[in-house]
Design an enzyme around this catalytic site. Structure first.
Site, mmCIF file in Angstrom:
data_model
loop_
_atom_site.group_PDB
_atom_site.id
_atom_site.type_symbol
_atom_site.label_atom_id
_atom_site.label_comp_id
_atom_site.label_asym_id
_atom_site.label_seq_id
_atom_site.Cartn_x
_atom_site.Cartn_y
_atom_site.Cartn_z
ATOM 1 C CE LYS A 1 -1.759 2.324 3.341
ATOM 2 N NZ LYS A 1 -2.335 2.769 4.580
ATOM 3 C CG ASP B 1 -7.219 3.641 2.153
ATOM 4 O OD1 ASP B 1 -8.165 3.159 1.495
ATOM 5 O OD2 ASP B 1 -7.193 4.824 2.507
#
Ligand code: SF4
Length: 314
Positions: free
Chosen positions: A182, A200
């Site tokens: 991420k 996320d």
């Protein structure tokens, strides 16, 4: 956009009540409308909520791709200024800020990083820092001991393995302490212009609500959603989805009644459907409040030098 949003949401609710499936509303088919009609003992809002919350049945892959891309196009109109909400001047600052943003808001990070980067402007400076002093600066971000270990550790790795530069390759970035896919994609997408999907907490919640995938593992979500869009859309798509999750499609109380993509959403009705009440749930510039960036770059300022919509009033 607020007026249009409530208009769209009303249209979606009306379509469900009438049992007239909207062209753009896969979640509101006639089966569900019939079920809603039989449910005389339930209130109208309960019926609308239950009917609209059921998944689109038998949606083909082609229809899913079309719906997903249409949602992204609509969101691009709602958030034409969407961008990373962390303040940064270079890849190193973005990398550190992204690591610090775990379990806290970008605003909190933006309030914290000026002191950090004033004292430790380069990876060399942070690599040689006294951890206790860094912990004091990072305390407001939460998990400050672990975050201190990560930012000092990644700075050391940058100095020792990459000549003090942030590498522009996924496989190198994920080897740095505290850096997962991420974080790596945020850096690649926004500091190096390389397409990446940022999975996320907002992204995970929204793509499941939209039934783009039922995967729960972030890597599987990334692969499933990535397959619905051309690579060139990935970075902006991530911004659109995350911005929508922060402003309208909240975890606990999504503002369905003020949501511009309500007709495309199988989860319409999961949140507040009353347009007036829903409008009060909107956050940041959509609710008439400031955004999260304290130091937007020139490209995010309007022609008059004033902050563009993310920082201004709605
Ligand atoms: S707020 Fe979220 S759940 Fe509600 S209609 Fe919009 S996208 Fe769907």
């Amino acid at each position: 956009m607020g007026e249009q949003s409530s208009g769209n949401a009303k249209k979606a609710a009306k379509a469900v009540k009438k049992g007239a499936p909207s062209k753009a509303a896969p979640a509101t088919g006639s089966t569900r409308a019939k079920a809603a009609g039989k449910a005389a003992s339930r209130t109208a809002s309960q019926v609308v909520r239950e009917a609209a919350a059921k998944p689109p049945r038998n949606e083909s892959r082609t229809a899913l791709v079309r719906r997903a891309r249409r949602i992204n196009r609509e969101l691009a109109e709602v958030y034409p200024y969407a961008h990373p909400e962390l303040d940064f001047d270079n890849p190193f600052q973005l990398l550190v800020a992204t690591v610090l943003s775990a379990q806290t808001t970008d605003l909190r990070v933006n309030q914290t990083t000026p002191a950090l980067f004033a004292k430790y402007p380069t990876p060399e400076d942070l690599a040689a820092a006294n951890p206790e002093e860094v912990e004091e600066i990072l305390r407001p971000c939460g998990f400050f001991r672990a975050k201190t270990r990560s930012v000092i550790g990644l700075s050391k790795a940058l100095v020792e393995e990459f000549g003090g530069e942030v590498p522009g390759r996924l496989e190198d970035l994920v080897k740095l302490p505290g850096v997962g896919r991420k974080t790596a994609f945020v850096v690649l997408g926004n500091a190096f212009g390389r397409p990446g999907i940022t999975v996320d907490t907002h992204f995970q919640r929204l793509v499941r609500r939209w039934q783009w995938t039922d995967a729960t593992d972030p890597d599987k979500i990334e692969a499933a959603v990535g397959s619905l869009f051309p690579k060139s859309d990935w970075t902006d798509l991530s911004h659109h989805v995350i911005w929508h999750g922060r402003r309208i499609c909240h975890a606990r109380k999504p503002a369905c009644g003020a949501c511009p993509i309500a007709p495309l959403c199988p989860a319409y009705g999961e949140g507040e459907t009353d347009p007036e009440k829903a409008r009060k749930l909107l956050k940041y510039e959509k609710g008439g409040f400031p955004g999260q960036r304290l130091k937007p770059p020139q490209s995010y300022l309007d022609a008059g030098g004033k902050p563009a919509p993310p920082l201004g009033a709605a």
